[in-house]
Write a protein that holds these residues in place. Structure first.
Motif, PDB file in Angstrom:
ATOM      1  N   ALA A   1       0.831  -1.206   0.000  1.00 59.56           N
ATOM      2  CA  ALA A   1       0.000   0.000   0.000  1.00 59.56           C
ATOM      3  C   ALA A   1       0.867   1.258   0.000  1.00 59.56           C
ATOM      4  O   ALA A   1       0.550   2.255  -0.673  1.00 59.56           O
ATOM      5  CB  ALA A   1      -0.924  -0.006   1.215  1.00 59.56           C
ATOM      6  N   LEU A   2       2.010   1.206   0.722  1.00 56.83           N
ATOM      7  CA  LEU A   2       2.917   2.352   0.776  1.00 56.83           C
ATOM      8  C   LEU A   2       3.498   2.655  -0.599  1.00 56.83           C
ATOM      9  O   LEU A   2       3.589   3.823  -1.001  1.00 56.83           O
ATOM     10  CB  LEU A   2       4.038   2.070   1.780  1.00 56.83           C
ATOM     11  N   GLU A   3       3.882   1.625  -1.332  1.00 56.00           N
ATOM     12  CA  GLU A   3       4.428   1.837  -2.675  1.00 56.00           C
ATOM     13  C   GLU A   3       3.419   2.572  -3.556  1.00 56.00           C
ATOM     14  O   GLU A   3       3.788   3.487  -4.316  1.00 56.00           O
ATOM     15  CB  GLU A   3       4.779   0.489  -3.303  1.00 56.00           C
ATOM     16  N   LEU A   4       2.143   2.188  -3.458  1.00 50.23           N
ATOM     17  CA  LEU A   4       1.106   2.845  -4.262  1.00 50.23           C
ATOM     18  C   LEU A   4       0.944   4.302  -3.854  1.00 50.23           C
ATOM     19  O   LEU A   4       0.830   5.197  -4.711  1.00 50.23           O
ATOM     20  CB  LEU A   4      -0.214   2.091  -4.104  1.00 50.23           C
ATOM     21  N   ARG A   5       0.944   4.569  -2.542  1.00 53.59           N
ATOM     22  CA  ARG A   5       0.779   5.957  -2.078  1.00 53.59           C
ATOM     23  C   ARG A   5       1.958   6.821  -2.519  1.00 53.59           C
ATOM     24  O   ARG A   5       1.778   7.980  -2.937  1.00 53.59           O
ATOM     25  CB  ARG A   5       0.663   5.976  -0.547  1.00 53.59           C
ATOM     26  N   LEU A   6       3.179   6.280  -2.425  1.00 54.89           N
ATOM     27  CA  LEU A   6       4.352   7.058  -2.833  1.00 54.89           C
ATOM     28  C   LEU A   6       4.323   7.332  -4.329  1.00 54.89           C
ATOM     29  O   LEU A   6       4.669   8.432  -4.778  1.00 54.89           O
ATOM     30  CB  LEU A   6       5.627   6.300  -2.448  1.00 54.89           C
ATOM     31  N   ALA A   7       3.891   6.338  -5.113  1.00 53.75           N
ATOM     32  CA  ALA A   7       3.829   6.521  -6.562  1.00 53.75           C
ATOM     33  C   ALA A   7       2.814   7.590  -6.943  1.00 53.75           C
ATOM     34  O   ALA A   7       2.983   8.285  -7.951  1.00 53.75           O
ATOM     35  CB  ALA A   7       3.487   5.197  -7.237  1.00 53.75           C
ATOM     36  N   ARG A   8       1.775   7.741  -6.152  1.00 55.67           N
ATOM     37  CA  ARG A   8       0.735   8.728  -6.444  1.00 55.67           C
ATOM     38  C   ARG A   8       0.986  10.055  -5.733  1.00 55.67           C
ATOM     39  O   ARG A   8       0.182  10.974  -5.835  1.00 55.67           O
ATOM     40  CB  ARG A   8      -0.630   8.177  -6.027  1.00 55.67           C
ATOM     41  N   GLY A   9       2.097  10.155  -5.002  1.00 52.87           N
ATOM     42  CA  GLY A   9       2.427  11.395  -4.314  1.00 52.87           C
ATOM     43  C   GLY A   9       1.509  11.722  -3.148  1.00 52.87           C
ATOM     44  O   GLY A   9       1.342  12.901  -2.793  1.00 52.87           O
ATOM     45  N   GLU A  10       0.938  10.709  -2.549  1.00 52.47           N
ATOM     46  CA  GLU A  10       0.011  10.911  -1.423  1.00 52.47           C
ATOM     47  C   GLU A  10       0.805  10.844  -0.117  1.00 52.47           C
ATOM     48  O   GLU A  10       0.810   9.856   0.620  1.00 52.47           O
ATOM     49  CB  GLU A  10      -1.096   9.855  -1.471  1.00 52.47           C
ATOM     50  N   THR A  11       1.512  11.928   0.163  1.00 50.09           N
ATOM     51  CA  THR A  11       2.475  11.946   1.263  1.00 50.09           C
ATOM     52  C   THR A  11       1.840  11.746   2.639  1.00 50.09           C
ATOM     53  O   THR A  11       2.382  10.997   3.463  1.00 50.09           O
ATOM     54  CB  THR A  11       3.272  13.261   1.231  1.00 50.09           C
ATOM     55  N   PRO A  12       0.699  12.399   2.976  1.00 46.99           N
ATOM     56  CA  PRO A  12       0.117  12.156   4.308  1.00 46.99           C
ATOM     57  C   PRO A  12      -0.232  10.684   4.537  1.00 46.99           C
ATOM     58  O   PRO A  12       0.001  10.146   5.625  1.00 46.99           O
ATOM     59  CB  PRO A  12      -1.130  13.039   4.316  1.00 46.99           C
ATOM     60  N   ASP A  13      -0.773  10.022   3.508  1.00 45.27           N
ATOM     61  CA  ASP A  13      -1.085   8.599   3.649  1.00 45.27           C
ATOM     62  C   ASP A  13       0.188   7.781   3.763  1.00 45.27           C
ATOM     63  O   ASP A  13       0.238   6.771   4.470  1.00 45.27           O
ATOM     64  CB  ASP A  13      -1.908   8.120   2.460  1.00 45.27           C
TER      65      ASP A  13
END
Length: 711
Positions: free
Chosen positions: A582-594
């Motif tokens: 899940a972290l890899e997906l958030r980082l790829a989408r630039g969703e830093t708070p998540d």
């Protein structure tokens, strides 16, 4: 009793107007109302509510309650509830007799009367789990969403164990449906209405119903048609009662037919009944009701007859002016008039009123019209006429109109749970007046009173399979309405059923996004109910569906939920793996708070299995990410967790130093509650290091702060 106008010996409670329908060979006179419509002449006003016949059976039922049961030993109470059975064919007055019995017994049972109907309006057996869930809701018990039948019936028996309740099970198909609902409580009494015996349930006290005797049958005719015509021709009245087989439902229909024709005689009624053709293969006991119903139906105008036939499509058998007008494509006022006329003719019965709206709550104009139910004894005949007179395309169109009307009402209902300046409220204000709710309380009451019918509307449409677009809209707005007006916890059992229906439609139509959403929602409810393994399976299914259409939102939610599930199962290593994806997906989408939050989730998962270095790496990453975001409180929390990991790894001095750094960050962020927690953690660490004096100071400060900032 009002709701027993058909199917029993109860009598009409008030004066009503009934349609003027010309008797054979005659024309009924018409007058005009002020609005130009034809005014319908009313029959003689019926007297107050009464109960005709069945006095002997009622006395025997009371006597059965007083008799010792088979479980009674040495004067002690048995371990189970007493079961009274009222058996008879539909239309024999069995439900009316049961209600009369309940009225006479209600004062003896301080915990009230519970009612459930075990057969649906279409003759299908109602799911026992749903019945148990509804009974538990009536008792105010909390029900876990998605509970299976055995769990629900066991919970029901436990809930009734210490109560003194009258339980009425109407229209029971047989013993298999009754037995799971019987409480193991000697202070409860169960009254069952069924067509036949309840073989397999011990110590059942049966009361078998035949036809009413002549005087009781004539009394019903007199109550509906007025005493004058009955008195002047008593022998023909006896013949009518005999022609009706002593069946209360048939007698009521016949009496109402005569009441609608002030110029007709009892002999006219008898001839009209005998003139109704009967199918040769129809059983003899079913012929009286067949004749009486078809006589009433034939006397209706074509438009009214069509409205009556379409009432068979009403969800849960509950029809009001809104539903009838949508089904028939007529105005609400026309539908309301027709339904009232049908009730006066014995073709419908008023639905139980329930508790009514709260004091001062004004309902929308359309909701002011009463609701009715089609009697179970008439439902098969109405459905047969529906199939005979209406083409499948017309039936489908009627259902579509009904679903569209229901969706609009639900949109208005949901809007009333929003703030006054919300766009949804403004949109609802533009709806026609009969579809607007006066307040949030009025909308909530309407939703509760129609809850069963709304759920049935969704289920029937899903089973039909031809109206999935409308049904998906209905389920979506019903879900939101339940959440807004009932709250997440109270609505959860109904939401579980709705999400299951959404899943069924999504799989049938090949809609992966909706399939993913339904599986996620079901899995969330499974998790709340403690079914963690089942939730994990559904989260995997949701992940597969979301990935198939590259839906990042659903994919991320499924990945993170799988991490939560394995955390709950105590498998920290697999939890960390899913959180990492899940972290890899958030980082790829630039969703830093998540991403910052997920760094912490991974750190916590590693800590739970003693992988201290991995835990430190991720908690430090969380702290750095919160610092870049300018989230001082988040940085303080993550730093405090770094200190906790050091302590878990056996490095208390280092833990103390880092915890003090976290305390400084919490002070800068003005997070009083976090500051209190960190003070207490420092105190615990100092105790382990052998410095009780310093520990006491920190603990005193922490407890004081916690009192000022409890949350």
């Amino acid at each position: 009793m009002t709701e027993q106008a058909v199917g029993g010996g109860h009598l009409p409670p008030r004066t009503v107007e009934v349609p003027a329908v010309a008797a054979p060979g005659r024309r009924a006179p018409e007058s005009r109302r002020a609005d130009g419509a034809a005014a319908r002449p009313a029959g003689p006003p019926p007297p107050a509510t009464g109960f005709a016949g069945r006095r002997r059976e009622l006395k025997e039922l009371h006597a059965d309650i007083a008799r010792a049961g088979l479980d009674t030993l040495s004067g002690r109470k048995g371990a189970r509830s007493r079961v009274l059975l009222i058996a008879g064919r539909p239309g024999s007055g069995r439900t009316a007799l049961a209600e009369e019995l309940l009225r006479g017994l209600a004062d003896r049972y301080p915990d009230g009367v519970l009612r459930a109907r075990l057969t649906g309006p279409d003759g299908a057996v109602t799911d026992t789990g749903r019945i148990a869930r509804d009974l538990l809701a009536a008792l105010g018990a909390r029900v876990s969403p998605g509970s299976v039948e055995d769990e629900l019936t066991e919970q029901l028996r436990r809930a009734l164990a210490r109560r003194r309740v009258l339980l009425f099970l109407d229209d029971a198909p047989g013993a298999d449906e009754v037995a799971p609902l019987l409480p193991d409580a000697p202070d409860c009494l169960v009254v069952v209405v069924s067509r036949g015996p309840l073989t397999g349930i011990p110590d059942v006290r049966p009361c078998a119903l035949g036809g009413l005797d002549g005087p009781a049958g004539v009394e019903i005719l007199s109550r509906y048609a007025g005493p004058t015509r009955i008195t002047v021709d008593p022998r023909t009245a006896d013949s009518v009662a005999e022609e009706c087989g002593g069946q209360p439902a048939a007698l009521i229909l016949a009496g109402a037919w005569l009441a609608a024709r002030p110029t007709s005689s009892v002999a006219d009624l008898l001839r009209a009944l005998q003139a109704v053709p009967v199918p040769p293969d129809l059983a003899g006991g079913a012929r009286p009701l067949f004749r009486a119903f078809h006589l009433a139906h034939q006397a209706l105008s074509p438009a009214a007859a069509r409205i009556l036939r379409l009432t068979a499509l009403a969800p849960a058998g509950l029809v009001d002016a809104q539903i009838a007008s949508a089904l028939a494509g007529c105005s609400v006022a026309t539908a309301a008039t027709a339904l009232g006329d049908f009730a006066a003719l014995g073709l419908l019965r008023p639905a139980p009123a329930g508790d009514g709206p709260p004091p001062g709550v004004r309902m929308p104009d359309g909701a002011l019209y009463p609701a009715y139910t089609l009697p179970g004894c008439l439902d098969p005949q109405v459905r047969a006429l529906l199939g005979e007179h209406e083409r499948p395309a017309e039936i489908r169109l009627a259902r579509a109109r009904m679903l569209e009307r229901t969706v609009r009402l639900l949109q208005s209902c949901r809007a009333m749970g929003e703030p006054a300046d919300a766009p949804a409220r403004q949109k609802a204000a533009a709806l026609p007046r009969p579809m607007r709710f006066a307040s949030g309380d009025a909308a909530a009451y309407w939703l509760r009173s129609r809850r069963g019918a709304l759920l049935d509307a969704a289920a029937v449409a899903v089973a039909d399979g031809e109206l999935d677009t409308l049904d998906r809209r209905l389920m979506a707005v019903l879900t939101r309405s339940l959440l807004v007006h009932l709250g997440d916890e109270a609505a959860a059992p109904d939401l579980y059923a709705l999400h299951g229906l959404v899943l069924r439609v999504a799989e049938r139509r090949g809609l992966p996004r909706e399939r993913a959403a339904a599986l996620l929602n079901l899995a969330d409810l499974d998790t709340r109910a403690g079914r963690t393994a089942q939730a994990a399976t559904r989260y995997r299914g949701a992940l597969e569906a979301a990935r198939s259409v590259k839906d990042p939102v659903a994919t991320g939610r499924a990945l993170e939920s799988l991490g939560d599930t394995y955390t709950e199962l105590g498998d920290g290593q697999r939890a960390a793996d899913w959180y990492g994806r899940a972290l890899e997906l958030r980082l790829a989408r630039g969703e830093t708070p998540d991403a910052a939050r997920l760094y912490g989730r991974i750190g916590g998962a590693h800590s739970s299995v003693g992988r201290w270095e991995e835990a430190l790496r991720h908690w430090r990453a969380a702290a750095r990410t919160y610092r870049r975001l300018g989230d001082g409180a988040g940085q303080a929390r993550a730093t405090g967790e770094v200190a906790r990991v050091h302590e878990g790894a056996g490095r208390p001095e280092r833990a103390l130093r880092i915890c003090q750094e976290a305390l400084d960050l919490a002070r800068k962020a003005a997070d009083g509650h976090l500051e209190a927690v960190l003070q207490l953690r420092i105190a615990d660490t100092l105790d382990r290091l052998g410095d009780p004096a310093a520990a006491g100071l920190h603990r005193s400060v922490g407890e004081h702060l916690l009192g000022d900032h409890p949350d």
